[in-house]
Scaffold this motif. Structure first.
Motif, PDB file in Angstrom:
ATOM      1  N   LEU A  32      27.494 -50.112 -24.677  1.00 48.08           N
ATOM      2  CA  LEU A  32      28.046 -48.895 -25.281  1.00 48.08           C
ATOM      3  C   LEU A  32      29.497 -48.654 -24.866  1.00 48.08           C
ATOM      4  N   ARG A  33      30.210 -49.707 -24.509  1.00 47.22           N
ATOM      5  CA  ARG A  33      31.597 -49.602 -24.074  1.00 47.22           C
ATOM      6  C   ARG A  33      32.439 -48.845 -25.087  1.00 47.22           C
ATOM      7  N   ARG A  41      28.619 -42.574 -20.901  1.00 52.66           N
ATOM      8  CA  ARG A  41      28.001 -43.836 -20.466  1.00 52.66           C
ATOM      9  C   ARG A  41      27.437 -43.692 -19.062  1.00 52.66           C
ATOM     10  N   ALA A  50      20.126 -46.622 -23.177  1.00 53.97           N
ATOM     11  CA  ALA A  50      21.167 -47.358 -23.897  1.00 53.97           C
ATOM     12  C   ALA A  50      20.684 -47.753 -25.291  1.00 53.97           C
TER      13      ALA A  50
END
Length: 171
Positions: A32-33, A41, A50
């Motif tokens: 999930l950058r 995050r 996630a």
């Protein structure tokens, strides 16, 4: 399309295809950058969180913007994928010194080809599939990407595309 005698197809990234990416154990199937800012995050507790966040993100983008990726199938099996979206759907991009991305651009976040399929130009095929989709949509003025130099990914920076690859496909 064929690649070394094998049948290949490029399909839209959908929730069911996202599950196929997870089953193929691709590195960014739950990453999930780009999709979440660093604070959100940091609040995730485990992989199940996630997975839920990635699914919710994909559903939102599909509903509000349309397809944000393509999956490459070779003989019916996942062999690679590309993910892209407008910066408004990618708050993780704001953490970079070179941010923000242009408001009228689309950000290329991920190009991944499974190791056994590398070396045959499939990464380029995926970038071309993205370009064809964006041209068909119209209204996209630019595609931007965040890259890195060097072959080793520093800890805490997964998901950055190699600058050499980006240069090789026209960035």
């Amino acid at each position: 399309m064929t690649h070394t005698g094998r049948v290949r197809a490029i399909v839209r990234l959908t929730p069911d295809r996202l599950e196929e990416l997870r089953l193929a154990e691709t590195p960014c199937a739950t990453c999930l950058r780009w999709e979440l800012d660093p604070v959100r995050r940091g609040r995730l507790h485990d992989e199940a969180d996630a997975v839920a966040e990635k699914d919710a993100w994909l559903s939102t983008v599909l509903r509000e913007w349309g397809s944000c990726g393509r999956v490459l199938l070779v003989d019916g099996e996942v062999s690679g994928y590309v993910v892209y979206a407008p910066p408004s759907f990618l708050p993780g991009t704001e953490a970079f010194a070179t941010a923000p991305a242009s408001h009228d651009a689309v950000v290329l976040t991920t190009v991944h080809v499974l190791p056994r399929h590398r070396g045959g130009g499939l990464g380029r095929v995926l970038v071309q599939a993205m370009a064809a989709d964006l041209l068909e949509r119209g209204g996209v003025r630019a595609v931007e990407a965040f890259g890195r130099r060097g072959g080793v990914v520093p800890p805490g920076t997964p998901g950055l595309l190699p600058a050499d690859f980006l240069a090789g496909v026209g960035f």
